[in-house]
Design an enzyme around this catalytic site. Structure first.
Site, PDB file in Angstrom:
ATOM      1  N   HIS A  10     -22.725 -11.270 -51.497  1.00 53.03           N
ATOM      2  CA  HIS A  10     -22.573 -11.198 -50.037  1.00 53.03           C
ATOM      3  C   HIS A  10     -23.503 -10.089 -49.542  1.00 53.03           C
ATOM      4  O   HIS A  10     -23.783  -9.140 -50.273  1.00 53.03           O
ATOM      5  CB  HIS A  10     -21.103 -10.843 -49.742  1.00 53.03           C
ATOM      6  CG  HIS A  10     -20.718 -10.854 -48.294  1.00 53.03           C
ATOM      7  ND1 HIS A  10     -20.995  -9.819 -47.435  1.00 53.03           N
ATOM      8  CD2 HIS A  10     -20.039 -11.774 -47.555  1.00 53.03           C
ATOM      9  CE1 HIS A  10     -20.515 -10.092 -46.232  1.00 53.03           C
ATOM     10  NE2 HIS A  10     -19.929 -11.280 -46.276  1.00 53.03           N
TER      11      HIS A  10
ATOM     12  N   ASP B 257     -17.084  -6.242 -56.372  1.00 50.74           N
ATOM     13  CA  ASP B 257     -16.758  -6.648 -55.005  1.00 50.74           C
ATOM     14  C   ASP B 257     -15.679  -7.721 -55.113  1.00 50.74           C
ATOM     15  O   ASP B 257     -15.957  -8.876 -55.433  1.00 50.74           O
ATOM     16  CB  ASP B 257     -18.028  -7.181 -54.333  1.00 50.74           C
ATOM     17  CG  ASP B 257     -17.748  -7.861 -53.003  1.00 50.74           C
ATOM     18  OD1 ASP B 257     -16.581  -8.029 -52.648  1.00 50.74           O
ATOM     19  OD2 ASP B 257     -18.726  -8.236 -52.329  1.00 50.74           O
TER      20      ASP B 257
ATOM     21  N   CYS C 219     -23.192 -15.012 -44.640  1.00 56.74           N
ATOM     22  CA  CYS C 219     -23.626 -13.656 -45.050  1.00 56.74           C
ATOM     23  C   CYS C 219     -24.017 -13.634 -46.520  1.00 56.74           C
ATOM     24  O   CYS C 219     -23.704 -12.680 -47.252  1.00 56.74           O
ATOM     25  CB  CYS C 219     -22.539 -12.618 -44.785  1.00 56.74           C
ATOM     26  SG  CYS C 219     -22.203 -12.397 -43.060  1.00 56.74           S
TER      27      CYS C 219
ATOM     28  N   LYS D 100      -8.471 -10.184 -45.614  1.00 56.96           N
ATOM     29  CA  LYS D 100      -8.606 -11.394 -46.437  1.00 56.96           C
ATOM     30  C   LYS D 100      -7.389 -11.554 -47.344  1.00 56.96           C
ATOM     31  O   LYS D 100      -7.355 -12.415 -48.215  1.00 56.96           O
ATOM     32  CB  LYS D 100      -9.884 -11.324 -47.270  1.00 56.96           C
ATOM     33  CG  LYS D 100     -11.168 -11.357 -46.422  1.00 56.96           C
ATOM     34  CD  LYS D 100     -12.382 -11.360 -47.311  1.00 56.96           C
ATOM     35  CE  LYS D 100     -13.654 -11.023 -46.564  1.00 56.96           C
ATOM     36  NZ  LYS D 100     -14.124 -12.061 -45.647  1.00 56.96           N
TER      37      LYS D 100
ATOM     38  N   GLN E  15     -13.354 -11.671 -52.306  1.00 51.99           N
ATOM     39  CA  GLN E  15     -12.887 -13.065 -52.369  1.00 51.99           C
ATOM     40  C   GLN E  15     -11.945 -13.313 -53.542  1.00 51.99           C
ATOM     41  O   GLN E  15     -11.530 -14.449 -53.763  1.00 51.99           O
ATOM     42  CB  GLN E  15     -14.081 -14.020 -52.466  1.00 51.99           C
ATOM     43  CG  GLN E  15     -14.955 -14.040 -51.225  1.00 51.99           C
ATOM     44  CD  GLN E  15     -14.198 -14.466 -49.960  1.00 51.99           C
ATOM     45  OE1 GLN E  15     -13.092 -15.013 -50.029  1.00 51.99           O
ATOM     46  NE2 GLN E  15     -14.776 -14.192 -48.818  1.00 51.99           N
TER      47      GLN E  15
HETATM   48  N1  PLP Z   1     -18.005  -9.283 -50.125  1.00 52.76           N
HETATM   49  C1  PLP Z   1     -17.667 -10.564 -50.128  1.00 52.76           C
HETATM   50  C2  PLP Z   1     -17.799 -11.369 -51.401  1.00 52.76           C
HETATM   51  C3  PLP Z   1     -17.195 -11.164 -48.965  1.00 52.76           C
HETATM   52  O1  PLP Z   1     -16.856 -12.454 -48.955  1.00 52.76           O
HETATM   53  C4  PLP Z   1     -17.083 -10.378 -47.790  1.00 52.76           C
HETATM   54  C5  PLP Z   1     -16.632 -10.993 -46.517  1.00 52.76           C
HETATM   55  O2  PLP Z   1     -16.676 -12.173 -46.326  1.00 52.76           O
HETATM   56  C6  PLP Z   1     -17.429  -9.031 -47.860  1.00 52.76           C
HETATM   57  C7  PLP Z   1     -17.890  -8.511 -49.034  1.00 52.76           C
HETATM   58  C8  PLP Z   1     -17.308  -8.142 -46.663  1.00 52.76           C
HETATM   59  O3  PLP Z   1     -15.959  -8.016 -46.310  1.00 52.76           O
HETATM   60  P1  PLP Z   1     -15.539  -7.271 -44.971  1.00 52.76           P
HETATM   61  O4  PLP Z   1     -16.295  -7.933 -43.866  1.00 52.76           O
HETATM   62  O5  PLP Z   1     -14.063  -7.483 -44.892  1.00 52.76           O
HETATM   63  O6  PLP Z   1     -15.908  -5.839 -45.127  1.00 52.76           O
END
Ligand code: PLP
Length: 425
Positions: free
Chosen positions: A146, A223, A387, A249, A226
């Protein structure tokens, strides 16, 4: 350890449904009743919410807990001499314990509250990795990340003269471990990888990846944006140095998340933000910081968000993360089977193990058009680049449609999506 948080009434309910071990016995009716927003109608149709990778809904217990906190407990935390400061501090620090239990961190001292995964990665990049980085050093990621796990590394690399190395992904959306191992050089200083990819829902072999990184003396940030709400996460068993996830999430409010870090990583870290709450004492010239994790939490945090996060994580633990994982795996299988049989639909990654999300394109309709047409039927889907532009480029596409499930979705909802897509002209 998790048993501490199981309310006996809910435990009885769950065990009644789950003793057989059959996934189809997930207490879906009770679960759906717990989420008031699921009763919404969109364009005259019952809401079919399949955008859970973007954000999830809050159950009534979280909504109630937030109302209770705002009505009876709110104040600023720490240092206050009065009763409400004590109540708010207790609630905030209790949330830290719950977050630690949720991912099996050794202690609440290993949990830093952040706004979410994005802020957690930025914090790790600046506070934990930056002090290790010099001109010519390398940060290893994968091409499936992401943007939240790419852009913060670009920023610290620009400041330090280090560079990003991205391990290429296989067609299945995961990495080949031999290839991953070959990406390490004597200049690799930090590694940051997704547990589950948000573009196609593929699961990374994270335990092995961490083992490979550690054999080269490289710390790893996972990370977990998900993964955390969809599968059991055990940071101790994984051996992760850092693990990030977002509350919104995982059925909690927006603006709250957590960064787990080991004692070793925390003790070497340098705060990248300064201010109140994180200091022991201050003179005009210098400051003595609080011990971790507070050292990394400058300013007033999202106190009510943390309270909501604790309630949400307790709720997930009462349902059981293994149960949630098994139930959602059935939904994902049904989704893949249904979509892959529709003429013109191409599911990215093919028939792989998926968690939460799936991406597809259609020979005749573009993703935004499909999203709009599905919305007419009350179906909420995400269309776009999610993203994760480098990840989609890997598959030769700029945009996809991405349905994503949570444990409150049903097989019938998956079938509605498949049926409406089949009927599209
Ligand atoms: N990393 C992953 C794999 C994501 O799917 C997301 C959000 O969709 C993020 C990071 C960023 O999360 P946040 O916008 O809640 O900070």
């Amino acid at each position: 350890m998790l048993d501490t948080y199981i309310d006996p009434a809910i435990y009885n309910l769950i065990s009644k449904h789950w003793n057989s071990g059959s996934h189809s016995r997930f207490p879906i009716d009770e679960v759906r009743r717990a989420f008031p927003i699921l009763a919404e109608r969109v364009n005259g149709q019952p809401l079919v919410y399949l955008d859970n990778a973007a954000s999830t809904f809050r159950p009534q217990c979280v909504i109630d807990r937030l109302a209770e906190y705002e009505s009876r407990e709110h104040s600023n935390i720490h240092r206050g001499a009065h009763e409400l400061a004590a109540r708010a501090t207790d609630a905030y620090e209790d949330a830290r314990r719950v977050a630690a239990v949720f991912i099996n961190a050794p202690s609440e001292r290993n949990i830093i509250f952040t706004r979410g995964t994005t802020e957690a990665v930025n914090l790790a990049a600046h506070s934990f990795a930056r002090p290790l980085l010099h001109e010519g050093d390398e940060v290893l990621i994968t091409e499936m990340e992401h943007h939240a796990n790419i852009v913060p590394w670009q920023l610290v690399c620009k400041e330090t003269g280090a560079r990003i190395v991205a391990c290429s992904a296989e067609d299945c959306g995961s990495v080949d471990l031999m290839k991953f191992a070959s990406c390490f050089t004597p200049r690799t200083r930090f590694c940051s990888v997704a547990h589950v990819t948000n573009s196609i829902g593929s699961v990374m072999p994270i335990e092995e990846m961490i083992r490979i990184a550690h054999s080269r003396g490289v710390p790893v940030l996972v990370d977990g944006a998900q993964a955390a709400a969809h599968m059991p996460v055990d940071v101790a068993a994984l051996g992760a140095d850092c693990y990030a996830f977002s509350g919104h999430k995982a059925c909690a409010p927006t603006g709250i998340g957590a960064l787990y870090a080991t004692d070793e990583v925390m003790s070497r870290g340098i705060p990248y933000q300064g201010g109140g709450h994180m200091i022991e004492s201050v003179t005009i010239e210098s400051s003595v910081f609080q011990p971790p994790p507070r050292k990394f939490e400058a300013g007033t945090g999202n106190i009510s968000g943390a309270v909501g996060l604790a309630e949400a994580l307790r709720y997930l633990m009462r349902l059981g993360m293994a149960n949630i994982y098994a139930y959602e795996a059935e939904l994902m299988r049904r989704l893949y089977d249904g979509l892959s049989q529709i003429d013109g639909v191409n599911v990215l990654g093919g028939d792989i193990e998926r968690v939460c999300a799936l991406s597809f394109t259609h020979e005749r309709f573009n993703p935004t058009y499909i999203g709009k047409r599905m919305n007419e039927h009350g179906i909420a889907l995400r269309a776009g680049h999610h993203c994760a532009q480098p990840a989609l480029r890997r598959y030769g596409v700029a945009e996809t449609v991405r349905p994503s499930v949570a444990f409150y979705n049903t097989a019938a909802e998956v079938d509605v999506l498949v049926e409406k897509l089949e009927q599209m002209q």
